[in-house]
Write a protein that holds these residues in place. Structure first.
Motif, PDB file in Angstrom:
ATOM      1  N   GLY A 112       0.829  -1.203   0.000  1.00 12.78           N
ATOM      2  CA  GLY A 112       0.000   0.000   0.000  1.00 12.78           C
ATOM      3  C   GLY A 112       0.858   1.245   0.000  1.00 12.78           C
ATOM      4  O   GLY A 112       2.032   1.220   0.381  1.00 12.78           O
ATOM      5  N   LEU A 113       0.260   2.350  -0.446  1.00 13.62           N
ATOM      6  CA  LEU A 113       1.015   3.594  -0.559  1.00 13.62           C
ATOM      7  C   LEU A 113       1.128   4.279   0.803  1.00 13.62           C
ATOM      8  O   LEU A 113       0.272   4.088   1.671  1.00 13.62           O
ATOM      9  CB  LEU A 113       0.335   4.533  -1.560  1.00 13.62           C
ATOM     10  N   VAL A 114       2.160   5.101   0.963  1.00 17.99           N
ATOM     11  CA  VAL A 114       2.273   5.925   2.169  1.00 17.99           C
ATOM     12  C   VAL A 114       1.064   6.867   2.226  1.00 17.99           C
ATOM     13  O   VAL A 114       0.408   7.096   1.205  1.00 17.99           O
ATOM     14  CB  VAL A 114       3.602   6.727   2.202  1.00 17.99           C
ATOM     15  N   SER A 115       0.779   7.423   3.403  1.00 21.39           N
ATOM     16  CA  SER A 115      -0.477   8.155   3.571  1.00 21.39           C
ATOM     17  C   SER A 115      -0.540   9.403   2.694  1.00 21.39           C
ATOM     18  O   SER A 115      -1.615   9.848   2.312  1.00 21.39           O
ATOM     19  CB  SER A 115      -0.672   8.525   5.042  1.00 21.39           C
ATOM     20  N   ASN A 116       0.615   9.983   2.372  1.00 22.59           N
ATOM     21  CA  ASN A 116       0.611  11.218   1.605  1.00 22.59           C
ATOM     22  C   ASN A 116       1.649  11.148   0.478  1.00 22.59           C
ATOM     23  O   ASN A 116       2.628  11.875   0.477  1.00 22.59           O
ATOM     24  CB  ASN A 116       0.905  12.383   2.571  1.00 22.59           C
ATOM     25  N   PRO A 117       1.427  10.237  -0.485  1.00 23.53           N
ATOM     26  CA  PRO A 117       2.449  10.074  -1.519  1.00 23.53           C
ATOM     27  C   PRO A 117       2.516  11.293  -2.430  1.00 23.53           C
ATOM     28  O   PRO A 117       1.486  11.882  -2.761  1.00 23.53           O
ATOM     29  CB  PRO A 117       1.971   8.837  -2.301  1.00 23.53           C
ATOM     30  N   ASN A 118       3.721  11.686  -2.821  1.00 26.19           N
ATOM     31  CA  ASN A 118       3.903  12.825  -3.712  1.00 26.19           C
ATOM     32  C   ASN A 118       3.861  12.301  -5.149  1.00 26.19           C
ATOM     33  O   ASN A 118       4.886  11.996  -5.741  1.00 26.19           O
ATOM     34  CB  ASN A 118       5.247  13.503  -3.408  1.00 26.19           C
ATOM     35  N   GLN A 119       2.634  12.188  -5.700  1.00 22.83           N
ATOM     36  CA  GLN A 119       2.484  11.551  -7.021  1.00 22.83           C
ATOM     37  C   GLN A 119       3.113  12.395  -8.117  1.00 22.83           C
ATOM     38  O   GLN A 119       3.756  11.860  -9.023  1.00 22.83           O
ATOM     39  CB  GLN A 119       1.001  11.299  -7.315  1.00 22.83           C
ATOM     40  N   ALA A 120       2.939  13.723  -8.022  1.00 24.19           N
ATOM     41  CA  ALA A 120       3.546  14.605  -9.032  1.00 24.19           C
ATOM     42  C   ALA A 120       5.065  14.473  -8.978  1.00 24.19           C
ATOM     43  O   ALA A 120       5.736  14.386 -10.009  1.00 24.19           O
ATOM     44  CB  ALA A 120       3.121  16.046  -8.792  1.00 24.19           C
ATOM     45  N   GLY A 121       5.595  14.431  -7.748  1.00 25.08           N
ATOM     46  CA  GLY A 121       7.039  14.282  -7.565  1.00 25.08           C
ATOM     47  C   GLY A 121       7.533  12.954  -8.119  1.00 25.08           C
ATOM     48  O   GLY A 121       8.589  12.882  -8.742  1.00 25.08           O
ATOM     49  N   ALA A 122       6.740  11.891  -7.920  1.00 24.16           N
ATOM     50  CA  ALA A 122       7.135  10.562  -8.401  1.00 24.16           C
ATOM     51  C   ALA A 122       7.204  10.554  -9.928  1.00 24.16           C
ATOM     52  O   ALA A 122       8.103   9.947 -10.523  1.00 24.16           O
ATOM     53  CB  ALA A 122       6.151   9.507  -7.904  1.00 24.16           C
ATOM     54  N   LYS A 123       6.251  11.247 -10.580  1.00 28.82           N
ATOM     55  CA  LYS A 123       6.270  11.313 -12.045  1.00 28.82           C
ATOM     56  C   LYS A 123       7.488  12.095 -12.527  1.00 28.82           C
ATOM     57  O   LYS A 123       8.098  11.749 -13.541  1.00 28.82           O
ATOM     58  CB  LYS A 123       4.983  11.968 -12.564  1.00 28.82           C
TER      59      LYS A 123
END
Lengths: 245, 345
Positions: free
Chosen positions: A208-219
């Motif tokens: 499962g993902l961390v509670s506040n994943p930085n999706q924009a940062g990951a992209k």
């Protein structure tokens, strides 16, 4: 002091997490010395009609029958432990939630769609109170034992809310991104001691993902390493689609 | 005994074997992909002495990431026994940045309240440094912090020259090693001259990487507390904690009790923690006083360049470049500092 009555159940899953329990080896003997095992389909045939002190439930809820079964287990248990990705986050079963349910049913059952009523995949905590969660596909044995101890002692267990990268750094693995491979370590919850990466595989996000994943940062990271951003979305939804609500 | 000695290069292998026979020997080994880690070795062949800073700094031997502090037994009252997990270790081939990192940790753990676990372990370490004659890569900022030169904190310090290693002997342990190894020669005037010209050459190579003196950093951070730069850094950051785990001077830890299955006996452990984690600054009631990634990154920089200067009169950045090297999001220490400097001017 009587030993707590413990049972293991399974809903929609591969029963691989039960296999992890059965394969614990010597530690299983230590655990059996502390509990009274009353139901565990994979390793014994007995049933128990009374109350459970601790119920372990593997698998996710994909139809009404499973929902009824889960509600009954919850009613009969003091402590309910969801274990494995299917039970804690929906896991692989969640992939079907990405399409309309009728379309999915038709693809699988064709003309006999009415014989198999289905619902979107749900993790256990979507339907009942869950006292402990042990994510992972399959569960990581040392974490499983940690949670068993916590449950026996009446202490809380919190799944780490930081990335797999933390434990991966402790293990001094060469970063998958430096090898030119997409890895979900940076957005996935730790607690598995970077089990897969230690053995040369990538992180698939099964915890499962961390509670506040930085999706924009990951992209942005993928762009930096010249990797295809769609691939990380595919990988994220492999285990985590049922959590998108 | 002279305070300096020469080790012929041809005899380095014998010296490594001598050290490995004496006690556990740790040095840099290659992992592929131009990455390295400190690991146990027994011979020169296993070592990669021309190496980029290792993934984890040597702090992993001083402050293990999972460390038992005490064992307890509740079967009869509240029995507790302190535990210090300790062994004699020789760390070989340490760069000056990593020696500086150990000096920082020494200051922190000697400060009140003294950390007896750390201090006990420290006394079991033999440190052998190795001089860098050029930058490891473009991430390093050691000249800014003057950590590209040896400044103590070692037992022996080796500088590679044409045929020899010039060895500075800094402690009694160092003296014993030189005497017992029986491989060293007296320093010659020629060797001294060679060392001086090597250091002169270094002066030209290592120049302050940033347009600021480290003494002026606290003012920079005061002036840029609300800077847009922190927002940009926060947007990139994945909060994975790589930057703090690989930092030679980050020492934040968490504590936990780990019971055995019987639940009456167990251990109290400490585990590395990171100010970059979502829950690091979360307190009772659910309040999180550094809930934003930008605030957490700003905090990290302050913990290197601002707060320790006030408390210890020392910068807690060693210039090793590990945080920038290990950041998947490309948050670069030098770039960030330059952006802050640009914005202020």
């Amino acid at each position: 002091m009587s030993r707590p009555k413990v049972a293991f159940f399974d809903l929609a899953c591969c029963e691989g997490c039960q296999l992890q329990v059965a394969n614990l080896g010597e530690e299983l003997l230590d655990i059996l010395g502390r509990i009274e095992l009353v139901e565990f389909r994979e390793i014994m045939s007995e049933n128990w009609p009374g109350r459970y002190d601790i119920a372990f439930v593997e698998g996710s809820v994909v139809n009404d029958e499973a929902e009824e079964r889960l509600l009954e287990i919850r009613q009969r248990s003091d402590i309910l432990i969801a274990y494995g990705s299917c039970a804690t986050i929906g896991g692989i079963n969640g992939i079907k939630n990405r399409r309309p349910i009728a379309e999915v049913q038709h693809a699988v059952y064709g003309e006999r769609i009415d014989w198999f009523p289905a619902r979107p995949t749900r993790a256990l905590h979507h339907l009942v109170r869950v006292d402990y969660s042990i994510p992972g596909c399959p569960v990581y044995p040392p974490e499983l034992i940690k949670v068993i101890k916590a449950a026996l002692a009446g202490l809380p267990y919190v799944v780490p809310d930081y990335a797999v990268c933390v434990e991966c750094k402790f293990n001094e693995n060469v970063c998958m991104y430096d090898k030119g491979v997409t890895c979900l370590g940076p957005v996935t919850r730790a607690g598995c001691n970077s089990w897969c990466i230690n053995h040369g595989n990538i992180c698939y996000g099964c915890r499962g993902l961390v509670s506040n994943p930085n999706q924009a940062g990951a992209k942005e990271v993928l762009r930096r390493y010249r990797l295809d951003p769609d691939r990380i979305v595919d990988k994220m939804t492999m285990y985590n689609a049922a959590m998108e609500r | 005994m002279d305070q300096q000695a020469l080790l012929p290069q041809a005899r380095l292998g014998e010296f490594v074997a001598f050290l490995a026979a004496r006690q556990k020997l740790i040095g840099p080994v290659a992992l592929g992909y131009n990455q390295y880690k400190f690991a146990e070795v027994t011979s020169l062949e296993e070592l990669s002495l021309d190496y980029l800073p290792t993934i984890l700094p040597p702090k992993k031997y001083f402050l293990p990431y999972h460390e038992r502090l005490l064992s307890y037994d509740l079967s009869d009252g509240q029995g507790m026994e302190p535990v210090v997990e300790v062994e004699d270790i020789t760390l070989f081939g340490l760069h000056t940045c990593d020696l500086a990192g150990i000096q920082c940790l020494n200051m922190v753990f000697s400060d009140h309240p003294r950390d007896l676990h750390y201090l006990t372990r420290k006394h079991h370490m033999t440190l052998i440094g190795l001089e860098c004659t050029d930058y490891c890569d473009h991430y390093a900022n050691c000249a800014m912090l003057r950590t590209h030169l040896p400044k103590g904190g070692y037992d022996l310090f080796m500088t590679e020259m044409n045929d020899h290693y010039y060895v500075d002997v800094n402690t009694y342990t160092g003296e014993v090693l030189v005497r017992e190894a029986d491989l060293f020669e007296r320093v010659t005037p020629l060797a001294l001259k060679e060392l001086r010209s090597l250091r002169d050459a270094k002066k030209k190579i290592f120049q302050n990487e940033l347009p600021i003196r480290y003494q002026d950093m606290p003012k920079l951070f005061d002036d840029t507390c609300d800077s847009e730069v922190w927002t940009q850094v926060g947007d990139k950051c994945l909060a994975c904690g790589n930057c703090t785990n690989v930092c030679p001077t980050c020492y934040c830890f968490d504590m936990a009790d780990e019971p055995e299955l019987g639940l009456t006996r167990g251990h109290r452990v400490r585990i590395w923690d990171s100010c970059q984690h979502e829950t690091f600054a979360e307190v009772a009631g659910g309040e999180n006083f550094r809930g934003q990634r930008s605030e957490r990154q700003r905090h990290r920089f302050n913990r290197k360049f601002h707060f320790p200067l006030e408390r210890y009169k020392r910068v807690f950045c060693t210039g090793c470049g590990r945080c920038s090297r290990s950041c998947m999001a490309g948050i670069d220490l030098k770039e960030t500092l330059n952006a802050l400097i640009d914005e202020r001017s």
